[in-house]
Design a protein around this motif. Structure first.
Motif, PDB file in Angstrom:
ATOM      1  N   VAL A  76       0.836  -1.206   0.000  1.00  0.00           N
ATOM      2  CA  VAL A  76       0.000   0.000   0.000  1.00  0.00           C
ATOM      3  C   VAL A  76       0.872   1.258   0.000  1.00  0.00           C
ATOM      4  CG1 VAL A  76      -1.634   1.345   1.381  1.00  0.00           C
ATOM      5  CG2 VAL A  76      -2.003  -1.107   1.044  1.00  0.00           C
ATOM      6  N   LEU A  77       1.974   1.232   0.731  1.00  0.00           N
ATOM      7  CA  LEU A  77       2.843   2.404   0.803  1.00  0.00           C
ATOM      8  C   LEU A  77       3.758   2.526  -0.419  1.00  0.00           C
ATOM      9  CD1 LEU A  77       3.750   2.240   4.596  1.00  0.00           C
ATOM     10  CD2 LEU A  77       2.285   3.927   3.467  1.00  0.00           C
ATOM     11  N   GLU A  78       4.404   1.421  -0.787  1.00  0.00           N
ATOM     12  CA  GLU A  78       5.368   1.483  -1.883  1.00  0.00           C
ATOM     13  C   GLU A  78       4.693   1.717  -3.225  1.00  0.00           C
ATOM     14  OE1 GLU A  78       8.992  -1.215  -3.833  1.00  0.00           O
ATOM     15  OE2 GLU A  78       7.784  -1.987  -2.179  1.00  0.00           O
ATOM     16  N   ILE A  79       3.570   1.043  -3.460  1.00  0.00           N
ATOM     17  CA  ILE A  79       2.888   1.159  -4.750  1.00  0.00           C
ATOM     18  C   ILE A  79       1.885   2.314  -4.733  1.00  0.00           C
ATOM     19  CG2 ILE A  79       1.412  -0.045  -6.409  1.00  0.00           C
ATOM     20  CD1 ILE A  79       2.627  -2.680  -5.253  1.00  0.00           C
ATOM     21  N   GLY A  80       1.158   2.447  -3.621  1.00  0.00           N
ATOM     22  CA  GLY A  80       0.161   3.504  -3.537  1.00  0.00           C
ATOM     23  C   GLY A  80       0.757   4.892  -3.426  1.00  0.00           C
ATOM     24  N   LYS A  81       1.890   5.017  -2.727  1.00  0.00           N
ATOM     25  CA  LYS A  81       2.634   6.275  -2.597  1.00  0.00           C
ATOM     26  C   LYS A  81       1.776   7.440  -2.085  1.00  0.00           C
ATOM     27  CE  LYS A  81       5.674   5.060  -6.480  1.00  0.00           C
ATOM     28  NZ  LYS A  81       6.823   4.674  -5.656  1.00  0.00           N
ATOM     29  N   MET A  82       0.763   7.132  -1.260  1.00  0.00           N
ATOM     30  CA  MET A  82      -0.132   8.169  -0.746  1.00  0.00           C
ATOM     31  C   MET A  82      -0.878   8.885  -1.877  1.00  0.00           C
ATOM     32  SD  MET A  82       2.253   9.718   2.322  1.00  0.00           S
ATOM     33  CE  MET A  82       1.164  11.116   2.561  1.00  0.00           C
ATOM     34  N   GLU A  83      -1.005   8.173  -3.006  1.00  0.00           N
ATOM     35  CA  GLU A  83      -1.733   8.696  -4.159  1.00  0.00           C
ATOM     36  C   GLU A  83      -2.933   7.820  -4.500  1.00  0.00           C
ATOM     37  OE1 GLU A  83       2.385  10.058  -6.461  1.00  0.00           O
ATOM     38  OE2 GLU A  83       1.250   8.283  -7.117  1.00  0.00           O
ATOM     39  N   CYS A  84      -2.826   6.536  -4.150  1.00  0.00           N
ATOM     40  CA  CYS A  84      -3.831   5.552  -4.548  1.00  0.00           C
ATOM     41  C   CYS A  84      -3.967   4.504  -3.446  1.00  0.00           C
ATOM     42  CB  CYS A  84      -3.410   4.897  -5.861  1.00  0.00           C
ATOM     43  SG  CYS A  84      -4.420   3.483  -6.344  1.00  0.00           S
ATOM     44  N   SER A  85      -5.211   4.151  -3.112  1.00  0.00           N
ATOM     45  CA  SER A  85      -5.462   3.159  -2.066  1.00  0.00           C
ATOM     46  C   SER A  85      -5.703   1.769  -2.624  1.00  0.00           C
ATOM     47  CB  SER A  85      -6.681   3.580  -1.233  1.00  0.00           C
ATOM     48  OG  SER A  85      -6.443   4.794  -0.569  1.00  0.00           O
ATOM     49  N   TYR A  86      -6.023   1.683  -3.906  1.00  0.00           N
ATOM     50  CA  TYR A  86      -6.353   0.397  -4.522  1.00  0.00           C
ATOM     51  C   TYR A  86      -5.112  -0.156  -5.226  1.00  0.00           C
ATOM     52  CZ  TYR A  86     -11.395   1.244  -3.925  1.00  0.00           C
ATOM     53  OH  TYR A  86     -12.644   1.458  -3.409  1.00  0.00           O
ATOM     54  N   ILE A  87      -4.556  -1.232  -4.685  1.00  0.00           N
ATOM     55  CA  ILE A  87      -3.338  -1.820  -5.209  1.00  0.00           C
ATOM     56  C   ILE A  87      -3.690  -3.057  -6.023  1.00  0.00           C
ATOM     57  CG2 ILE A  87      -1.052  -2.675  -4.647  1.00  0.00           C
ATOM     58  CD1 ILE A  87      -1.701   0.272  -3.798  1.00  0.00           C
ATOM     59  N   GLY A  88      -3.304  -3.064  -7.293  1.00  0.00           N
ATOM     60  CA  GLY A  88      -3.602  -4.176  -8.181  1.00  0.00           C
ATOM     61  C   GLY A  88      -2.732  -5.386  -7.900  1.00  0.00           C
ATOM     62  N   ARG A  89      -3.158  -6.533  -8.420  1.00  0.00           N
ATOM     63  CA  ARG A  89      -2.480  -7.793  -8.128  1.00  0.00           C
ATOM     64  C   ARG A  89      -1.106  -7.901  -8.790  1.00  0.00           C
ATOM     65  NH1 ARG A  89      -7.499 -11.962  -9.041  1.00  0.00           N
ATOM     66  NH2 ARG A  89      -7.461 -11.070 -11.129  1.00  0.00           N
ATOM     67  N   LYS A  90      -0.851  -7.047  -9.765  1.00  0.00           N
ATOM     68  CA  LYS A  90       0.428  -7.121 -10.481  1.00  0.00           C
ATOM     69  C   LYS A  90       1.345  -5.955 -10.126  1.00  0.00           C
ATOM     70  CE  LYS A  90      -1.443  -9.949 -14.180  1.00  0.00           C
ATOM     71  NZ  LYS A  90      -1.466 -10.242 -15.624  1.00  0.00           N
ATOM     72  N   GLY A  91       1.138  -5.387  -8.925  1.00  0.00           N
ATOM     73  CA  GLY A  91       2.017  -4.336  -8.458  1.00  0.00           C
ATOM     74  C   GLY A  91       1.739  -2.989  -9.082  1.00  0.00           C
ATOM     75  N   ASN A  92       0.488  -2.728  -9.414  1.00  0.00           N
ATOM     76  CA  ASN A  92       0.111  -1.481 -10.063  1.00  0.00           C
ATOM     77  C   ASN A  92      -0.920  -0.732  -9.219  1.00  0.00           C
ATOM     78  OD1 ASN A  92      -1.660  -3.764 -10.725  1.00  0.00           O
ATOM     79  ND2 ASN A  92      -2.825  -2.292 -11.917  1.00  0.00           N
ATOM     80  N   GLN A  93      -1.052   0.556  -9.506  1.00  0.00           N
ATOM     81  CA  GLN A  93      -2.136   1.330  -8.909  1.00  0.00           C
ATOM     82  C   GLN A  93      -3.399   1.007  -9.695  1.00  0.00           C
ATOM     83  OE1 GLN A  93      -1.183   5.507  -8.624  1.00  0.00           O
ATOM     84  NE2 GLN A  93       0.595   5.164  -7.330  1.00  0.00           N
ATOM     85  N   PHE A  94      -4.361   0.373  -9.020  1.00  0.00           N
ATOM     86  CA  PHE A  94      -5.517  -0.213  -9.716  1.00  0.00           C
ATOM     87  C   PHE A  94      -6.456   0.865 -10.256  1.00  0.00           C
ATOM     88  CE2 PHE A  94      -9.621  -2.500  -9.856  1.00  0.00           C
ATOM     89  CZ  PHE A  94      -9.252  -3.564 -10.659  1.00  0.00           C
ATOM     90  N   VAL A  95      -6.888   1.771  -9.399  1.00  0.00           N
ATOM     91  CA  VAL A  95      -7.703   2.922  -9.807  1.00  0.00           C
ATOM     92  C   VAL A  95      -7.187   4.138  -9.038  1.00  0.00           C
ATOM     93  CG1 VAL A  95      -9.802   1.672 -10.451  1.00  0.00           C
ATOM     94  CG2 VAL A  95      -9.458   2.341  -8.076  1.00  0.00           C
ATOM     95  N   PRO A  96      -7.244   5.324  -9.629  1.00  0.00           N
ATOM     96  CA  PRO A  96      -6.661   6.516  -8.993  1.00  0.00           C
ATOM     97  C   PRO A  96      -7.550   7.109  -7.902  1.00  0.00           C
ATOM     98  CG  PRO A  96      -7.614   7.101 -11.106  1.00  0.00           C
ATOM     99  CD  PRO A  96      -7.774   5.608 -10.979  1.00  0.00           C
ATOM    100  N   ILE A  97      -7.796   6.319  -6.860  1.00  0.00           N
ATOM    101  CA  ILE A  97      -8.614   6.788  -5.743  1.00  0.00           C
ATOM    102  C   ILE A  97      -7.810   6.642  -4.460  1.00  0.00           C
ATOM    103  CG2 ILE A  97     -10.659   6.315  -4.337  1.00  0.00           C
ATOM    104  CD1 ILE A  97     -12.101   5.449  -6.860  1.00  0.00           C
ATOM    105  N   LEU A  98      -7.777   7.703  -3.683  1.00  0.00           N
ATOM    106  CA  LEU A  98      -7.092   7.688  -2.395  1.00  0.00           C
ATOM    107  C   LEU A  98      -8.120   7.878  -1.286  1.00  0.00           C
ATOM    108  CD1 LEU A  98      -4.347   7.723  -0.833  1.00  0.00           C
ATOM    109  CD2 LEU A  98      -4.496  10.234  -0.933  1.00  0.00           C
ATOM    110  N   TYR A  99      -8.056   7.016  -0.250  1.00  0.00           N
ATOM    111  CA  TYR A  99      -8.928   7.152   0.915  1.00  0.00           C
ATOM    112  C   TYR A  99      -8.194   7.895   2.018  1.00  0.00           C
ATOM    113  CZ  TYR A  99     -12.534   3.913  -0.760  1.00  0.00           C
ATOM    114  OH  TYR A  99     -13.548   3.325  -1.460  1.00  0.00           O
TER     115      TYR A  99
END
Length: 718
Positions: free
Chosen positions: A356-379
């Protein structure tokens, strides 16, 4: 005289033997009483559920084996939809038809498609012009396979076609493969000669190319022609044959159409499913009670855990845990069952925190299964969820190394400090530093009506605890910023109570940028019962709102009070009103136990567990007034594991401490009756707890510690 002596000797011998037997019996009873109870180990086959009891539509019901999943179709003996493996064909459909070779009659097995098109099954098999179809009888769902039975019994002129059919559909854990075992029982006195016609997406083909995927059919029936496989079953006998649906890339070699080893594929699939399930439950305690529904709900949560654990080489972690049906990781969903996940393996929590921290980077809360930001939504609630995951990791491991673990270019501790700066500097713009998230920012949990925005009391209460926790971490690390975090917490706490508490309503208000306020009766606020930010009289008044007129439904809670006619929304269940997000009611129930409100806690939990009579796995956002969930509702969510935590920490009264000590203080409920929790591990010790009506008994590492009356807690040192 000799006879008298013999009689006395015989009598004495009998007396001695009876006395010894009596002593042995008492000793055995005593040993059984002083030994921890034995509860049967859970097996995957225990998690099955008859299809007629399941309320899910076909597209909301799936079987799974770590690598992929499909949707079995009801009323079809061989049919399934969807193909979600590494090769993913979302709209894929498959079934077999049967041609009686003697009469040439085609017997269809796509009953479900006919029902969807014309809704008139009553005339089939005898009305002129209507199709001949297999007749479904019984279906049973299991997490890892699907079992169906049916029949066909017709006379064509002087020729009988009468067979029973039983199918089991399995998934491979190693390949993108579905295996169907078909058993046919020829009930006729003559051999039954059939052609089995494969139908893929409406086409009668053995191989089908779809985009970049090739789906090939394989069988251990050797004889086939252009139309289908040839199968002859001798008179009054049974035979089993297997059919495999295999997906490959277009560049790969096609599998052989004939494979006499498919039975072994089934055995390997079952072996892998059991291995996966054992990896989940091996460190979990066993539970049993006299409440059928509570036991059943425990099983449904174990099912949900199984369905959330993926083993795919193309995912960022192997195994990869996701929130449920939705293919992502978020700190928020896992927060509700963090203790449960830590029992399975604390490393799972560590991986989620880092992802959540490394991939989300405080920009995205939804982390995809392949190490990607799934959708650009931050909670905005990410830091509070991460805080809880970190605290639970520390609690169960006794280690604080998680704070120094790197997540990309920062340590976890540095990321958490960054969250504090963001909350304080960007959002702490309200009176006294109140957190103002603004309007329409997507930062908050979704409620479709306006007004739940700007200064939200639940967010502010959680921020207070976040600041104080971060201050404690900083102090323990000799980080002098601990004072700043403490000051922020104290200032926010003062403003929170001063500006947001509504004494008249016994509720906290939302505040807006013009200084106006509004009371929005959402159970999101009741989440604060889990945090040390409320005064005693506020706790009491918040709990007083937990009534059937406002929040309580037959199957759980309404996420917005039915009395709040401005915001209540029947369709949007999880936070909009009509139902609830899976983790929220159990979390509230656990907090009620902590506050000494055990009857209210059980009252919430007993409503939630009623869903287990209708759903094979725990739905993400069911309605509170009926056993129902919309297709888009999420279908299953791991946060439901919070209900198991209520059993552990509420009913059995377990309280864990970071120094390795613990307190046990169970609560008796007549509706639950006698119950047992065995194999509960904490650090290096294992505990067993048995609750009877008059007292509870505790064992540690197999040695009986003692019994207590309810209300008398047991404090245990490390």
């Amino acid at each position: 005289m000799n006879n008298n002596k013999d009689f006395l000797r015989f009598s004495f011998l009998v007396f001695t033997l009876l006395l010894a037997a009596s002593f042995s019996s008492c000793q055995n009873r005593s040993e059984r009483f002083y030994a921890p109870p034995e509860i049967e180990a859970m097996k995957l086959d225990m998690l099955g559920m008859p299809r007629e009891k399941i309320v899910n539509e076909d597209d909301m019901l799936w079987i799974f084996n770590g690598r992929g999943k499909i949707h079995p179709r009801r009323y079809s003996l061989t049919g399934f939809n969807g193909f979600e493996f590494k090769h993913h064909v979302k709209n894929y459909t498959f079934h077999l038809d049967f041609i009686d070779n003697k009469s040439g009659v085609r017997i269809l097995d796509n009953v479900h498609e006919y029902i969807e098109k014309q809704h008139d099954p009553l005339g089939w098999n005898f009305r002129p012009g209507a199709p001949y179809v297999t007749v479904p009888q019984k279906e049973v769902w299991f997490p890892h396979y699907y079992h169906k039975t049916g029949t066909f019994h017709k006379k064509f002129e002087e020729h009988w076609v009468s067979f029973g059919i039983q199918t089991k559909t399995y998934l491979s854990n190693k390949n993108d493969e579905v295996i169907i075992a078909v058993e046919l029982e020829n009930r006729s006195s003559e051999p039954l000669s059939l052609t089995l016609v494969p139908v893929q997406m409406g086409k009668e083909v053995y191989s089908l190319d779809i985009n970049n995927t090739r789906i090939s059919l394989v069988s251990d029936l050797k004889n086939k022609d252009k139309q289908g496989w040839q199968w002859t079953i001798p008179a009054e006998s049974k035979q089993v044959r297997h059919f495999s649906v295999v997906a490959t890339s277009l560049e790969e070699k096609k599998p052989d159409v004939y494979n006499d080893n498919l039975k072994e594929h089934v055995q390997l699939a079952l072996k892998n499913a059991d291995r996966q399930f054992q990896s989940i439950i091996k460190n979990l305690p066993k539970f049993n009670s006299e409440s059928r529904q509570l036991n059943n709900h425990y099983k449904r949560i174990l099912t949900s855990l199984f369905l959330s654990r993926w083993e795919r080489e193309d995912f960022m972690d192997v195994p990869m845990w996701q929130v449920g049906w939705i293919p992502i990781q978020t700190a928020w969903d896992f927060m509700f069952c963090a203790d449960l996940i830590a029992k399975i393996d604390p490393q799972i929590l560590k991986d989620i925190i880092v992802n959540v921290l490394e991939i989300g980077k405080m920009e995205c809360s939804y982390i995809g299964r392949k190490g990607n930001q799934f959708v650009p939504i931050l909670y905005i609630q990410d830091p509070f969820a991460l805080q809880h995951l970190i605290e639970v990791y520390m609690l169960h491991t006794g280690q604080r190394d998680i704070l120094d673990t790197r997540a990309g270019d920062k340590t976890v501790y540095e990321w958490m400090k960054s969250w504090a700066y963001l909350l304080h500097d960007k959002f702490g713009t309200g009176p006294g530093g109140l957190i103002d998230v603004g309007y329409g920012t997507e930062l908050l949990i979704e409620i479709r009506t306006d007004g739940y925005d700007h200064i939200v009391p639940a967010v502010n209460g959680m921020t207070i605890d976040f600041y104080h926790t971060l201050s404690d971490w900083a102090y323990s690390r000799n980080d002098m910023e601990y004072k700043s975090f403490s000051d922020w917490g104290e200032k926010l706490n003062e403003s929170f109570h001063k500006h947001l508490w509504n004494e008249k309503l016994g509720w906290f208000d939302n505040m807006y940028e013009d200084g106006s306020k509004e009371s929005i009766f959402t159970y999101h606020l009741l989440d604060l019962l889990s945090y040390p930010v409320l005064e005693e009289h506020q706790i009491t008044k918040l709990i007083n709102h937990l009534t059937e007129e406002k929040f309580l439904g037959d199957y759980g809670m309404f996420s917005i009070s039915k009395k709040d006619l401005k915001h209540f929304d029947l369709l949007d269940c999880d936070f909009g009103g009509g139902g609830y997000y899976a983790g929220m009611p159990p979390k509230i129930a656990r907090a009620l136990y902590k506050h000494g409100q055990s009857e209210k806690g059980w009252d919430i939990l007993k409503r939630v567990i009623r869903t287990s009579d209708h759903f094979p796995f725990t739905p993400q956002s069911p309605r509170a007034n009926e056993p129902f969930e919309f297709w888009g509702g999420g279908q299953m969510n791991i946060s439901s594991g919070a209900a198991i935590e209520v059993i552990w920490f509420g009913i059995f009264g377990i309280e864990l401490r970071e120094d390795g000590s613990m307190t046990i203080n169970p609560v008796w409920h007549d509706e639950i009756g006698d119950c047992e929790l065995t194999g509960f591990t904490f650090r290096s010790n294992t505990y067993d707890i048995v609750m009877k009506k008059d007292k509870y008994t505790v064992w540690r590492n197999g040695k009986r510690i003692g019994s207590r009356k309810y209300g008398s807690e047991m404090n245990l040192k490390p």
